[in-house]
Design a protein around this motif. Structure first.
Motif, PDB file in Angstrom:
ATOM      1  N   GLU A   1      30.443  40.436  34.888  1.00 46.31           N
ATOM      2  CA  GLU A   1      30.886  39.257  33.817  1.00 46.31           C
ATOM      3  C   GLU A   1      30.387  37.903  34.135  1.00 46.31           C
ATOM      4  O   GLU A   1      29.901  37.456  35.170  1.00 46.31           O
ATOM      5  CB  GLU A   1      32.514  39.237  34.161  1.00 46.31           C
ATOM      6  N   PRO A   2      30.383  37.260  33.177  1.00 41.44           N
ATOM      7  CA  PRO A   2      29.904  35.789  33.374  1.00 41.44           C
ATOM      8  C   PRO A   2      30.622  35.155  34.237  1.00 41.44           C
ATOM      9  O   PRO A   2      32.074  35.143  34.188  1.00 41.44           O
ATOM     10  CB  PRO A   2      29.946  35.211  31.785  1.00 41.44           C
ATOM     11  N   SER A   3      30.067  34.172  35.214  1.00 39.93           N
ATOM     12  CA  SER A   3      30.922  33.436  36.090  1.00 39.93           C
ATOM     13  C   SER A   3      31.771  32.447  34.872  1.00 39.93           C
ATOM     14  O   SER A   3      31.330  31.717  33.932  1.00 39.93           O
ATOM     15  CB  SER A   3      30.257  32.604  36.953  1.00 39.93           C
ATOM     16  N   PRO A   4      32.963  32.188  35.254  1.00 37.76           N
ATOM     17  CA  PRO A   4      33.794  31.097  34.446  1.00 37.76           C
ATOM     18  C   PRO A   4      33.402  29.826  34.808  1.00 37.76           C
ATOM     19  O   PRO A   4      32.888  29.223  35.841  1.00 37.76           O
ATOM     20  CB  PRO A   4      35.349  31.342  35.050  1.00 37.76           C
ATOM     21  N   THR A   5      33.620  29.003  33.763  1.00 34.81           N
ATOM     22  CA  THR A   5      32.810  27.303  33.834  1.00 34.81           C
ATOM     23  C   THR A   5      34.269  26.684  34.196  1.00 34.81           C
ATOM     24  O   THR A   5      35.131  26.771  34.206  1.00 34.81           O
ATOM     25  CB  THR A   5      32.508  26.925  32.639  1.00 34.81           C
ATOM     26  N   LEU A   6      33.857  25.714  35.096  1.00 35.74           N
ATOM     27  CA  LEU A   6      34.823  24.799  35.698  1.00 35.74           C
ATOM     28  C   LEU A   6      35.113  23.442  35.201  1.00 35.74           C
ATOM     29  O   LEU A   6      34.199  22.901  34.424  1.00 35.74           O
ATOM     30  CB  LEU A   6      34.202  24.620  37.130  1.00 35.74           C
ATOM     31  N   ASP A   7      36.459  23.293  34.588  1.00 38.96           N
ATOM     32  CA  ASP A   7      36.659  21.863  33.814  1.00 38.96           C
ATOM     33  C   ASP A   7      37.475  20.984  34.791  1.00 38.96           C
ATOM     34  O   ASP A   7      37.930  21.255  35.770  1.00 38.96           O
ATOM     35  CB  ASP A   7      37.716  22.180  32.718  1.00 38.96           C
ATOM     36  N   VAL A   8      37.814  19.826  34.039  1.00 39.47           N
ATOM     37  CA  VAL A   8      38.832  18.773  34.996  1.00 39.47           C
ATOM     38  C   VAL A   8      39.931  19.705  35.224  1.00 39.47           C
ATOM     39  O   VAL A   8      40.654  20.244  34.505  1.00 39.47           O
ATOM     40  CB  VAL A   8      38.747  17.569  33.735  1.00 39.47           C
ATOM     41  N   GLY A   9      40.322  19.322  36.548  1.00 37.72           N
ATOM     42  CA  GLY A   9      41.661  19.573  36.940  1.00 37.72           C
ATOM     43  C   GLY A   9      41.739  21.242  37.314  1.00 37.72           C
ATOM     44  O   GLY A   9      42.694  21.647  37.773  1.00 37.72           O
ATOM     45  N   GLN A  10      40.478  21.696  37.618  1.00 34.24           N
ATOM     46  CA  GLN A  10      40.450  22.961  37.902  1.00 34.24           C
ATOM     47  C   GLN A  10      39.710  23.240  39.337  1.00 34.24           C
ATOM     48  O   GLN A  10      38.764  22.357  39.643  1.00 34.24           O
ATOM     49  CB  GLN A  10      39.787  23.893  36.801  1.00 34.24           C
ATOM     50  N   VAL A  11      39.993  24.310  40.159  1.00 32.10           N
ATOM     51  CA  VAL A  11      38.881  24.668  41.108  1.00 32.10           C
ATOM     52  C   VAL A  11      38.620  26.075  40.891  1.00 32.10           C
ATOM     53  O   VAL A  11      39.037  27.088  40.317  1.00 32.10           O
ATOM     54  CB  VAL A  11      39.675  24.531  42.363  1.00 32.10           C
ATOM     55  N   ARG A  12      37.539  26.190  41.521  1.00 25.98           N
ATOM     56  CA  ARG A  12      36.744  27.552  41.711  1.00 25.98           C
ATOM     57  C   ARG A  12      36.918  28.175  43.191  1.00 25.98           C
ATOM     58  O   ARG A  12      36.816  27.605  43.921  1.00 25.98           O
ATOM     59  CB  ARG A  12      35.241  27.533  41.460  1.00 25.98           C
ATOM     60  N   ILE A  13      37.618  29.426  43.183  1.00 27.48           N
ATOM     61  CA  ILE A  13      37.924  30.270  44.293  1.00 27.48           C
ATOM     62  C   ILE A  13      37.107  31.284  44.509  1.00 27.48           C
ATOM     63  O   ILE A  13      36.812  32.201  43.594  1.00 27.48           O
ATOM     64  CB  ILE A  13      39.605  30.562  44.254  1.00 27.48           C
ATOM     65  N   LYS A  14      36.382  31.000  45.715  1.00 27.72           N
ATOM     66  CA  LYS A  14      35.770  32.489  46.065  1.00 27.72           C
ATOM     67  C   LYS A  14      36.857  33.530  46.645  1.00 27.72           C
ATOM     68  O   LYS A  14      37.300  33.155  47.598  1.00 27.72           O
ATOM     69  CB  LYS A  14      34.781  32.432  47.205  1.00 27.72           C
ATOM     70  N   VAL A  15      36.884  34.572  45.866  1.00 30.71           N
ATOM     71  CA  VAL A  15      38.222  35.510  46.038  1.00 30.71           C
ATOM     72  C   VAL A  15      37.958  36.288  47.308  1.00 30.71           C
ATOM     73  O   VAL A  15      36.952  37.175  47.340  1.00 30.71           O
ATOM     74  CB  VAL A  15      38.533  36.261  44.874  1.00 30.71           C
ATOM     75  N   ALA A  16      39.009  36.333  48.197  1.00 26.26           N
ATOM     76  CA  ALA A  16      38.955  37.389  49.385  1.00 26.26           C
ATOM     77  C   ALA A  16      39.611  38.514  48.949  1.00 26.26           C
ATOM     78  O   ALA A  16      39.333  39.611  49.445  1.00 26.26           O
ATOM     79  CB  ALA A  16      39.736  36.640  50.673  1.00 26.26           C
ATOM     80  N   ALA A  17      40.914  38.349  48.380  1.00 26.18           N
ATOM     81  CA  ALA A  17      41.589  39.684  48.031  1.00 26.18           C
ATOM     82  C   ALA A  17      42.601  39.403  46.949  1.00 26.18           C
ATOM     83  O   ALA A  17      42.866  38.116  46.447  1.00 26.18           O
ATOM     84  CB  ALA A  17      42.657  40.026  49.340  1.00 26.18           C
ATOM     85  N   ALA A  18      42.761  40.417  46.189  1.00 29.36           N
ATOM     86  CA  ALA A  18      43.805  40.072  45.052  1.00 29.36           C
ATOM     87  C   ALA A  18      45.140  41.047  45.098  1.00 29.36           C
ATOM     88  O   ALA A  18      44.902  42.155  45.510  1.00 29.36           O
ATOM     89  CB  ALA A  18      43.136  40.512  43.681  1.00 29.36           C
ATOM     90  N   GLY A  19      46.248  40.479  45.063  1.00 31.51           N
ATOM     91  CA  GLY A  19      47.483  41.501  44.716  1.00 31.51           C
ATOM     92  C   GLY A  19      47.485  42.225  43.788  1.00 31.51           C
ATOM     93  O   GLY A  19      47.180  41.781  42.469  1.00 31.51           O
ATOM     94  N   LEU A  20      47.719  43.271  43.715  1.00 37.26           N
ATOM     95  CA  LEU A  20      48.209  44.381  42.504  1.00 37.26           C
ATOM     96  C   LEU A  20      49.676  44.415  42.048  1.00 37.26           C
ATOM     97  O   LEU A  20      50.433  44.611  43.027  1.00 37.26           O
ATOM     98  CB  LEU A  20      47.659  45.825  42.863  1.00 37.26           C
ATOM     99  N   ASN A  21      49.727  44.437  40.880  1.00 34.94           N
ATOM    100  CA  ASN A  21      51.178  44.225  40.407  1.00 34.94           C
ATOM    101  C   ASN A  21      51.255  45.292  39.155  1.00 34.94           C
ATOM    102  O   ASN A  21      50.211  45.785  38.769  1.00 34.94           O
ATOM    103  CB  ASN A  21      51.484  42.914  39.714  1.00 34.94           C
ATOM    104  N   ARG A  22      52.659  45.581  38.657  1.00 37.84           N
ATOM    105  CA  ARG A  22      52.670  46.480  37.794  1.00 37.84           C
ATOM    106  C   ARG A  22      52.348  46.039  36.548  1.00 37.84           C
ATOM    107  O   ARG A  22      51.853  46.941  35.639  1.00 37.84           O
ATOM    108  CB  ARG A  22      54.442  46.924  37.903  1.00 37.84           C
ATOM    109  N   ALA A  23      52.343  44.807  36.122  1.00 30.23           N
ATOM    110  CA  ALA A  23      51.569  44.370  34.979  1.00 30.23           C
ATOM    111  C   ALA A  23      49.990  44.803  34.836  1.00 30.23           C
ATOM    112  O   ALA A  23      49.693  44.860  33.942  1.00 30.23           O
ATOM    113  CB  ALA A  23      51.774  42.965  35.056  1.00 30.23           C
ATOM    114  N   ASP A  24      49.582  45.043  36.252  1.00 27.19           N
ATOM    115  CA  ASP A  24      48.081  45.230  35.968  1.00 27.19           C
ATOM    116  C   ASP A  24      48.034  46.660  35.596  1.00 27.19           C
ATOM    117  O   ASP A  24      47.160  47.212  34.945  1.00 27.19           O
ATOM    118  CB  ASP A  24      47.553  45.284  37.276  1.00 27.19           C
ATOM    119  N   LEU A  25      48.979  47.723  36.004  1.00 28.20           N
ATOM    120  CA  LEU A  25      48.996  49.119  35.643  1.00 28.20           C
ATOM    121  C   LEU A  25      49.181  49.143  34.066  1.00 28.20           C
ATOM    122  O   LEU A  25      48.321  49.890  33.366  1.00 28.20           O
ATOM    123  CB  LEU A  25      50.049  49.836  36.321  1.00 28.20           C
TER     124      LEU A  25
END
Length: 320
Positions: free
Chosen positions: A16-40
């Motif tokens: 996927e294309p890397s997201p662009t960064l705008d004012v008031g935002q940060v870019r996070i290098k992701v270590a891990a992501a939580g899985l939720n029922r909404a993802d299912l």
């Protein structure tokens, strides 16, 4: 970058294309992501992201700040966790800097990935919307879930006795180990909740199947907060009970809230909840972690409805 997409009822790790960064935002290098029922639900095509939000799966993550946009106080290298409307299950994510929290001292990035969504949900619905006061009694349906696990600990920390409904004796014992007073098994006699009633607040992700029960066991001026529809969306209600007990019925979702609402919620969470992790009064309940290469297995695990606590996907273990 690589990111996780839902494709015809399964998940795929795709470019996927890397997201662009705008004012008031940060870019996070992701270590891990939580899985939720909404993802299912999103994977199966039943819960599309809000308009304008990426189709990439994931609503919470942990990682390291890699880039800081103008107007942000964060610094590159900060260890953080974040609440997002989508896009967390990727090698990197760009997020509103106000939706980011520092990882509490003594908490690993594995554990921190499972904090933002469930603790924000529990805090919002129990303490902000329902206005839970010290000493008031709480009933949590699906008490061993990620949200339930967070809610039990918050109730214990803030002086609220709490009971649960769960699917097995083992899960009831798990809830009691976190601080629940007791509860009942959903496949047995739910009317046994009358032994613990009346409740001041009920947090319900089930919906229709428990509608009549909820009105029965709520007390005068009780608050029912509906956060899911696992048990269906339509039910007949006895409005005489609603009127006679002055019951408040609140429907609540978090993902579709606007950025300012989430910023205020995360600020409140940072002030009142996050310090309790450092004090040892709260602990993320990490049931199991999976490498991103086994994402489909992680989704299948959560779909069994037998998980006590959180499932986490590890995106980059070098950051741990």
């Amino acid at each position: 970058m690589k990111a996780l997409q839902g494709v015809e009822g399964r998940v795929e790790w795709v470019d996927e294309p890397s997201p662009t960064l705008d004012v008031g935002q940060v870019r996070i290098k992701v270590a891990a992501a939580g899985l939720n029922r909404a993802d299912l639900l999103q994977r199966s095509g039943h819960y599309p992201p809000p308009p304008g939000v990426t189709e990439i799966l994931g609503m919470e993550c942990s990682g390291v700040i890699a880039e800081v946009g103008p107007g942000c106080a964060w610094e590159v290298g900060d260890r953080v966790c974040a609440l997002v409307a989508g896009g967390a299950m990727a090698e990197e994510v760009v997020v509103d800097a106000r939706h980011v929290l520092p990882v509490p001292e003594g908490i690993s990035l594995h554990e921190a990935a499972g904090i933002p969504e469930v603790y924000a949900t529990a805090w919002l619905n129990l303490f902000q919307l329902a206005g839970l006061q010290p000493g008031e009694k709480v009933l949590l349906h699906a008490g061993a879930s990620g949200v339930g696990s967070a809610a039990i600990q918050l109730c214990k920390a803030f002086g609220n006795p709490v009971w649960v409904t769960v699917g097995s004796a083992e899960r009831l014992a798990y809830c009691e180990s976190l601080g629940a007073q007791g509860g009942v098994l959903r496949n047995e006699n739910l009317d046994a909740l009358n032994d613990f009633a009346p409740f001041n607040v009920i947090l319900d992700p089930v919906g229709a199947n428990y509608a009549a029960l909820n009105l029965k066991v709520l007390g005068v001026d009780g608050r029912l907060v509906l956060i899911g529809l696992m048990g269906g969306s339509k039910s007949e209600l006895d409005f005489a009970k609603v009127l006679g007990k002055r019951i408040h019925i609140l429907g609540s979702t978090l993902r579709s809230r606007d950025d300012q609402f989430k910023a205020d919620l995360l600020s409140d969470l940072g002030q009142h909840v996050m310090p309790l992790f450092t004090e040892g009064r709260l602990k993320p309940q990490l049931a199991r972690s999976f490498p991103i290469s086994e994402a489909e297995a992680a989704y299948a695990e959560l779909a069994t409805n037998q998980v006590s606590g959180k499932v986490v996907l590890v995106i980059d273990d070098r950051l741990m």
